[in-house]
Scaffold this active site. Structure first.
Site, PDB file in Angstrom:
ATOM      1  N   LYS A 197      88.234   4.606 -10.058  1.00 55.45           N
ATOM      2  CA  LYS A 197      87.246   5.469 -10.714  1.00 55.45           C
ATOM      3  C   LYS A 197      87.578   5.623 -12.198  1.00 55.45           C
ATOM      4  CE  LYS A 197      85.464  10.165 -10.731  1.00 55.45           C
ATOM      5  NZ  LYS A 197      85.407  11.472 -10.103  1.00 55.45           N
ATOM      6  N   GLU A 203      99.248   2.590 -10.612  1.00 60.98           N
ATOM      7  CA  GLU A 203      99.463   1.619  -9.530  1.00 60.98           C
ATOM      8  C   GLU A 203      98.424   0.500  -9.620  1.00 60.98           C
ATOM      9  OE1 GLU A 203      99.326   4.885  -9.189  1.00 60.98           O
ATOM     10  OE2 GLU A 203     100.719   5.619  -7.648  1.00 60.98           O
ATOM     11  N   GLY A 254      86.807  10.801  -6.107  1.00 62.99           N
ATOM     12  CA  GLY A 254      87.469   9.586  -5.610  1.00 62.99           C
ATOM     13  C   GLY A 254      87.468   9.509  -4.095  1.00 62.99           C
ATOM     14  N   ARG A 255      87.796  10.612  -3.430  1.00 68.58           N
ATOM     15  CA  ARG A 255      87.895  10.590  -1.959  1.00 68.58           C
ATOM     16  C   ARG A 255      86.525  10.653  -1.290  1.00 68.58           C
ATOM     17  NH1 ARG A 255      90.068  14.792  -4.469  1.00 68.58           N
ATOM     18  NH2 ARG A 255      89.262  16.887  -4.188  1.00 68.58           N
ATOM     19  N   GLU A 340      93.639  16.655   0.054  1.00 73.72           N
ATOM     20  CA  GLU A 340      93.446  16.624  -1.393  1.00 73.72           C
ATOM     21  C   GLU A 340      92.303  17.571  -1.787  1.00 73.72           C
ATOM     22  OE1 GLU A 340      92.162  13.070  -3.929  1.00 73.72           O
ATOM     23  OE2 GLU A 340      94.327  12.936  -4.213  1.00 73.72           O
ATOM     24  N   HIS A 371     102.456   7.891  23.861  1.00 74.64           N
ATOM     25  CA  HIS A 371     103.803   7.410  24.195  1.00 74.64           C
ATOM     26  C   HIS A 371     104.770   7.676  23.055  1.00 74.64           C
ATOM     27  CE1 HIS A 371     102.277   5.560  27.848  1.00 74.64           C
ATOM     28  NE2 HIS A 371     101.178   5.358  27.124  1.00 74.64           N
ATOM     29  N   LYS A 480     102.708  12.301 -11.628  1.00 67.05           N
ATOM     30  CA  LYS A 480     102.363  11.129 -12.463  1.00 67.05           C
ATOM     31  C   LYS A 480     103.062  11.237 -13.810  1.00 67.05           C
ATOM     32  CE  LYS A 480      97.647  10.586 -10.627  1.00 67.05           C
ATOM     33  NZ  LYS A 480      96.217  10.598 -10.965  1.00 67.05           N
TER      34      LYS A 480
HETATM   35  O1  F6P Z   1      95.957  10.672  -7.977  1.00 61.86           O
HETATM   36  C1  F6P Z   1      94.954  11.052  -7.084  1.00 61.86           C
HETATM   37  C2  F6P Z   1      93.715  10.268  -7.309  1.00 61.86           C
HETATM   38  O2  F6P Z   1      93.118  10.654  -8.499  1.00 61.86           O
HETATM   39  C3  F6P Z   1      92.740  10.388  -6.150  1.00 61.86           C
HETATM   40  O3  F6P Z   1      91.980  11.519  -6.238  1.00 61.86           O
HETATM   41  C4  F6P Z   1      91.970   9.122  -6.302  1.00 61.86           C
HETATM   42  O4  F6P Z   1      91.254   8.815  -5.140  1.00 61.86           O
HETATM   43  C5  F6P Z   1      93.090   8.146  -6.586  1.00 61.86           C
HETATM   44  O5  F6P Z   1      93.993   8.881  -7.391  1.00 61.86           O
HETATM   45  C6  F6P Z   1      92.691   6.902  -7.298  1.00 61.86           C
HETATM   46  O6  F6P Z   1      92.078   7.176  -8.517  1.00 61.86           O
HETATM   47  P1  F6P Z   1      91.262   6.080  -9.286  1.00 61.86           P
HETATM   48  O7  F6P Z   1      90.140   5.661  -8.423  1.00 61.86           O
HETATM   49  O8  F6P Z   1      90.794   6.724 -10.554  1.00 61.86           O
HETATM   50  O9  F6P Z   1      92.196   4.928  -9.554  1.00 61.86           O
END
Ligand code: F6P
Length: 510
Positions: A197, A203, A254-255, A340, A371, A480
């Site tokens: 987003k 990452e 995002g979620r 979240e 199990h 972060k």
């Molecule tokens: O760090 C949390 C977060 O912002 C989530 O809310 C989001 O889904 C995820 O990181 C990834 O964010 P982006 O889509 O901006 O890379």
């Protein structure tokens, strides 16, 4: 009004005290209609709520709580596009992504037409990729909401996925993940989807840069054909050299974003019509949430039950048990969705809360969990409300398996409730342990869409009653910032000003 200032709140507290003697077995014995009274149908989903620690008085008080906290008004504000995400001053309109074209007038007509223009472009592209036999592997690079939704849905809908294409999901900054995916790939037959987003997430940026370097290193040509970015930050994608882009908007959390361009891997996997069916299933649940009276509104009933368990019976977790192996990423998806969204300690005005919010969500598919940790659910000292998810019709033809699977899920709900008192000591089961049973007729794009929208809205309901902002996530920021600082220190070795434990770890790692 905030929930703890309502008249229903102390009434629920008093009701909970008198509830210590509540027993599901007695409740069923005393009320022949209990199974019906505590069942609820909604689009594509049937819910049996009867094995929960609730009675008619609980339901009435919870409804009063919903009314006194203005739940319906808050819901309607979301569906009007008001900026209910107050800390980021944003509307919350993931539901608009599944709204049929041309179905809204007024201020939302324009955003809806943008939604459909983007959807059409994205679905056209998905069909183009499907028809391109040279592309055999699609790699989604994204994390959190830019990973969990599409990954969960591609797995869940595996019976609808086109043959001849493999789907990979790389989320972790841990290079072992990307390296092991790249190992089996060829540049000319791979499409990378960089899903972020913000297009700033460390990452995803790191993985995307490494994927680009690998692509060039393999002699890959035409980044525009082999990389696409799914983002609200198209200019940042262009700076990285990715010019094929599908956008969305800041009013999609995002979620909550699997319905947007973030859903592109799903659209490639199941096709344009499949993706439209997914949206239609979710839209049917949106309509139910908006229109059904609160007392027969499934997201409302589930969300209020969550509040009852968390704040009055003090059950601090919920375990999700999908009895369908294709739904195996649903617990992980729901963890982000609920924790979240509702893992907050202040109300919308920023005041510290004197009551609990998000429960801990966890789970594994059945029957595997049986199990492993079900021992604790049956005989442990804590009560963990269970949420079973089952699907009536299988899509395979193996004899006996599905009957056995369904027998197990029903038996687990039954065993938790009934217990076993004729054996003493170690073999005694107290029973009276609560569970919700969600049943789909079949697992299709439409029913999956409805199931996920149901979960989104139940999280909305508990968050609204708690008076929190379910749509920000400031709690992820500190880690972060500190990781950036520690990263620099790992390179430089500078441990000055660090606490003793962190400094010792740093020196051990170096
Ligand atoms: O760090 C949390 C977060 O912002 C989530 O809310 C989001 O889904 C995820 O990181 C990834 O964010 P982006 O889509 O901006 O890379």
């Amino acid at each position: 009004m905030r929930c703890d200032h309502t008249s229903a709140w102390p009434q629920l507290q008093a009701h909970a005290q008198g509830f210590a003697g509540f027993d599901l077995r007695t409740a069923f014995a005393n009320d022949a209609q209990r199974a019906q009274a505590f069942s609820q149908s909604a689009p594509h989903v049937f819910a049996d709520l009867s094995k929960n620690h609730v009675d008619a008085a609980t339901q009435a008080l919870l409804l009063a709580l919903a009314q006194q906290t203005g739940l319906a008004a808050h819901r309607d504000a979301m569906f009007r596009g008001e900026h209910i995400n107050v800390t980021e001053d944003r509307a919350v309109m993931h539901w608009l992504l599944r709204q049929p074209a041309g179905s809204l007038q007024g201020a939302l007509a324009e955003p809806l037409s943008q939604v459909h223009a983007t959807l059409n472009a994205m679905l056209g592209y998905a069909e183009q990729v499907r028809a391109d036999a040279q592309i055999t592997d699609v790699v989604n690079i994204g994390i959190g909401g830019s990973d969990l939704g599409p990954q969960m849905a591609v797995l869940a809908l595996q019976d609808f996925v086109m043959p001849g294409k493999r789907f990979h999901f790389v989320s972790n900054v841990d290079g072992h993940e990307l390296a092991s995916v790249l190992q089996g790939l060829k540049a000319e037959s791979t499409l990378f989807l960089v899903a972020s987003k913000t297009f700033t997430t460390i990452e995803t940026m790191t993985n995307a840069r490494s994927a680009l370097a690998w692509f060039h290193g393999q002699g890959g040509q035409e980044v525009a054909r082999h990389f696409a970015a799914l983002t609200t930050n198209v200019s940042a994608a262009a700076e990285m050299g990715i010019t094929t882009t599908f956008g969305f908007w800041d009013w999609v959390g995002g979620r909550y974003s699997m319905w947007s361009a973030i859903g592109l891997p799903v659209a490639i996997a199941i096709g344009a019509q499949g993706f439209k069916d997914l949206l239609a299933g979710a839209h049917a649940m949106d309509q139910h949430f908006q229109a059904a009276p609160l007392e027969s509104n499934l997201p409302v009933r589930l969300g209020l039950l969550d509040v009852w368990y968390r704040n009055f019976l003090h059950y601090t977790s919920r375990s999700i048990a999908p009895y369908h192996s294709a739904l195996r990423r649903v617990p992980a998806y729901l963890q982000q969705l609920e924790m979240e969204s509702n893992g907050k300690r202040v109300d919308r005005a920023g005041q510290a809360l004197p009551y609990g919010t998000s429960p801990v969500l966890w789970g594994e598919p059945g029957t595997n969990g049986q199990h492993a940790y079900f021992q604790m659910l049956h005989q442990g000292t804590d009560i963990v409300p269970m949420e079973f998810i089952a699907v009536k019709k299988p899509t395979h033809h193996l004899k006996d398996h599905h009957e056995l699977l369904l027998a197990n899920v029903i038996a687990q709900a039954q065993a938790l409730m009934l217990g076993q008192s004729d054996a003493g000591g170690h073999k005694h089961f107290t029973g009276n342990r609560p569970s919700t049973f969600l049943l789909l007729d079949e697992l299709t794009p439409a029913s999956l869409g409805a199931l996920i929208a149901l979960q989104e809205h139940r999280v909305f309901v508990s968050g609204a009653v708690w008076g929190i902002n379910s749509f920000d996530q400031w709690g992820v920021e500190l880690g972060k910032v500190l990781a950036k600082d520690i990263h620099a220190r790992i390179v430089s070795g500078d441990a000055s000003g660090l606490d003793a434990s962190t400094a010792a770890l740093l020196s051990r790692i170096r």
